[in-house]
Design a protein around this motif. Structure first.
Motif, PDB file in Angstrom:
ATOM      1  N   PRO A 197     -22.348 -41.615 -17.210  1.00  0.00           N
ATOM      2  CA  PRO A 197     -21.385 -41.295 -16.141  1.00  0.00           C
ATOM      3  C   PRO A 197     -20.495 -40.106 -16.485  1.00  0.00           C
ATOM      4  CG  PRO A 197     -21.512 -43.666 -16.437  1.00  0.00           C
ATOM      5  CD  PRO A 197     -22.290 -43.054 -17.566  1.00  0.00           C
ATOM      6  N   ASP A 198     -20.059 -40.013 -17.735  1.00  0.00           N
ATOM      7  CA  ASP A 198     -19.230 -38.872 -18.150  1.00  0.00           C
ATOM      8  C   ASP A 198     -20.055 -37.591 -18.151  1.00  0.00           C
ATOM      9  OD1 ASP A 198     -16.990 -37.505 -18.943  1.00  0.00           O
ATOM     10  OD2 ASP A 198     -16.832 -38.427 -20.910  1.00  0.00           O
ATOM     11  N   LEU A 199     -21.277 -37.675 -18.644  1.00  0.00           N
ATOM     12  CA  LEU A 199     -22.140 -36.492 -18.661  1.00  0.00           C
ATOM     13  C   LEU A 199     -22.475 -36.021 -17.250  1.00  0.00           C
ATOM     14  CD1 LEU A 199     -24.608 -37.475 -21.532  1.00  0.00           C
ATOM     15  CD2 LEU A 199     -22.804 -35.759 -21.637  1.00  0.00           C
ATOM     16  N   LYS A 200     -22.668 -36.956 -16.333  1.00  0.00           N
ATOM     17  CA  LYS A 200     -22.966 -36.584 -14.944  1.00  0.00           C
ATOM     18  C   LYS A 200     -21.768 -35.882 -14.320  1.00  0.00           C
ATOM     19  CE  LYS A 200     -25.818 -36.516 -11.498  1.00  0.00           C
ATOM     20  NZ  LYS A 200     -27.083 -35.754 -11.605  1.00  0.00           N
ATOM     21  N   GLY A 242     -26.558 -31.553 -20.805  1.00  0.00           N
ATOM     22  CA  GLY A 242     -26.334 -32.783 -21.551  1.00  0.00           C
ATOM     23  C   GLY A 242     -26.826 -34.037 -20.858  1.00  0.00           C
ATOM     24  N   TYR A 243     -26.580 -34.126 -19.542  1.00  0.00           N
ATOM     25  CA  TYR A 243     -26.981 -35.338 -18.820  1.00  0.00           C
ATOM     26  C   TYR A 243     -28.497 -35.542 -18.885  1.00  0.00           C
ATOM     27  CZ  TYR A 243     -27.865 -38.563 -14.969  1.00  0.00           C
ATOM     28  OH  TYR A 243     -28.307 -39.623 -14.211  1.00  0.00           O
ATOM     29  N   ASP A 244     -29.253 -34.506 -18.583  1.00  0.00           N
ATOM     30  CA  ASP A 244     -30.713 -34.652 -18.591  1.00  0.00           C
ATOM     31  C   ASP A 244     -31.253 -34.863 -19.998  1.00  0.00           C
ATOM     32  OD1 ASP A 244     -31.537 -34.431 -15.790  1.00  0.00           O
ATOM     33  OD2 ASP A 244     -30.688 -32.420 -15.899  1.00  0.00           O
ATOM     34  N   LYS A 303     -19.595 -30.304 -12.581  1.00  0.00           N
ATOM     35  CA  LYS A 303     -18.673 -29.179 -12.763  1.00  0.00           C
ATOM     36  C   LYS A 303     -19.423 -27.932 -13.205  1.00  0.00           C
ATOM     37  CE  LYS A 303     -14.748 -32.193 -13.795  1.00  0.00           C
ATOM     38  NZ  LYS A 303     -14.039 -31.931 -12.533  1.00  0.00           N
ATOM     39  N   ALA A 304     -20.400 -28.097 -14.107  1.00  0.00           N
ATOM     40  CA  ALA A 304     -21.190 -26.956 -14.566  1.00  0.00           C
ATOM     41  C   ALA A 304     -22.051 -26.381 -13.457  1.00  0.00           C
ATOM     42  CB  ALA A 304     -22.059 -27.369 -15.763  1.00  0.00           C
ATOM     43  N   ASN A 305     -22.468 -27.227 -12.522  1.00  0.00           N
ATOM     44  CA  ASN A 305     -23.294 -26.768 -11.404  1.00  0.00           C
ATOM     45  C   ASN A 305     -22.624 -25.664 -10.599  1.00  0.00           C
ATOM     46  OD1 ASN A 305     -25.599 -28.312 -11.757  1.00  0.00           O
ATOM     47  ND2 ASN A 305     -24.889 -29.994 -10.459  1.00  0.00           N
TER      48      ASN A 305
END
Length: 302
Positions: free
Chosen positions: A243-246, A283-285, A251-253
């Motif tokens: 959830p934190d990584l998502k 990071g999320y992926d 934001k990076a998107n």
């Protein structure tokens, strides 16, 4: 989102970045020297306060039930708290802006806390039982042999190219039976086993955080064992980190899905800041694939 789709997304993101960024230049740039690590945290001080915690916590949140809350930031220090007893001498590696040290020192007023960091926050108001030293923690000459009860590090040993140098120093200062609680990133397998796209993503994530190349779980365990420690427990919190990584990926998107904006940002903003955006994007992926892991180790000096 399944495993294969996350692999596809990582491949696609690396290909997309290669159209407007010199990925080889980023990866092969300055290594994670002490000066670079110090500069990374100085430059990203605002980003950590804005995106991680205004209270100065700098680690990722462990969220239960796949629901992100601000209170999740206390999971790691609360886990450390369980090992601290009255009268203990406790050392934090990479204490950063001091949030964990202050929180635990206030929670355990009858224990003594020392924190070490290359770039600690200045002008902190510390509890009477806490002290911070601005230095490299691979050498701790002010601490006597076999005098420390508890050591903890939250996402800090990943910076160290020579982890065993640090661990040997920790073994020296820890009492027999002393415990270390370590939260950090690992790979599911050795770096060289992954394909080029995944290797590139791992290298960019490592580089983005001024870290050494992230190592496999087996390599981490070997470092601990080589330095004389017994691994008491390993807990995987990768899913709880998602959830934190998502949140950071979203934001990076804003930058990475607009190549023209990314080009401008990467040209005008400090490299150590923009490389951090790449972590947020990948990071999320990396964790969703299962290639990137987030682990808690509890290790003891026999």
């Amino acid at each position: 989102m399944n495993h294969n789709y996350s692999i596809y997304r990582l491949h696609s993101k690396v290909d997309e970045m290669s159209k407007f960024l010199d990925l080889k230049k980023i990866i092969e740039g300055d290594k994670n020297s002490l000066d670079q690590i110090r500069s990374y945290y100085k430059i990203n001080h605002w980003a950590y306060r804005h995106y991680h915690s205004q209270d100065g916590f700098m680690h990722f949140r462990i969220s239960k039930n796949a629901v992100f809350t601000d209170e999740d930031v206390y999971h790691q220090p609360d886990a450390v708290y369980e090992y601290i007893k009255k009268g203990d001498f406790v050392v934090e590696l990479g204490c950063g802006q001091g949030a964990n040290l202050i929180y635990l020192a206030q929670s355990c007023p009858e224990a003594r806390f020392w924190g070490f960091d290359l770039q600690p926050r200045k002008n902190l108001t510390l509890p009477a039982n806490a002290q911070i030293f601005e230095q490299d923690y691979s050498s701790l000459p002010q601490i006597a042999d076999a005098s420390v009860d508890v050591v903890y590090g939250l996402e800090t040993l990943v910076h160290c190219s020579d982890k065993e140098k640090v661990l040997r120093e920790l073994y020296r200062i820890m009492k027999p039976g002393g415990v270390m609680v370590n939260y950090d990133y690992a790979l599911s397998d050795r770096f060289e086993t992954f394909d080029w796209h995944i290797q590139t993503a791992i290298a960019l994530i490592s580089k983005g955080g001024a870290s050494a190349m992230i190592e496999s779980l087996d390599e981490w365990n070997t470092h601990f064992e080589n330095c004389g420690f017994t691994i008491e427990k390993i807990t995987d919190y990768t899913l709880e980190l998602l959830p934190d990584l998502k949140r950071l990926e979203r934001k990076a998107n804003k930058y990475m899905t607009r190549p023209w904006l990314a080009r401008v940002a990467f040209k005008l903003l400090p490299t150590l800041f923009t490389n951090n955006i790449i972590i947020g994007w990948l990071g999320y992926d990396a964790c969703k694939t299962g290639y990137g892991l987030y682990k808690e180790w509890v290790i003891r000096k026999p």
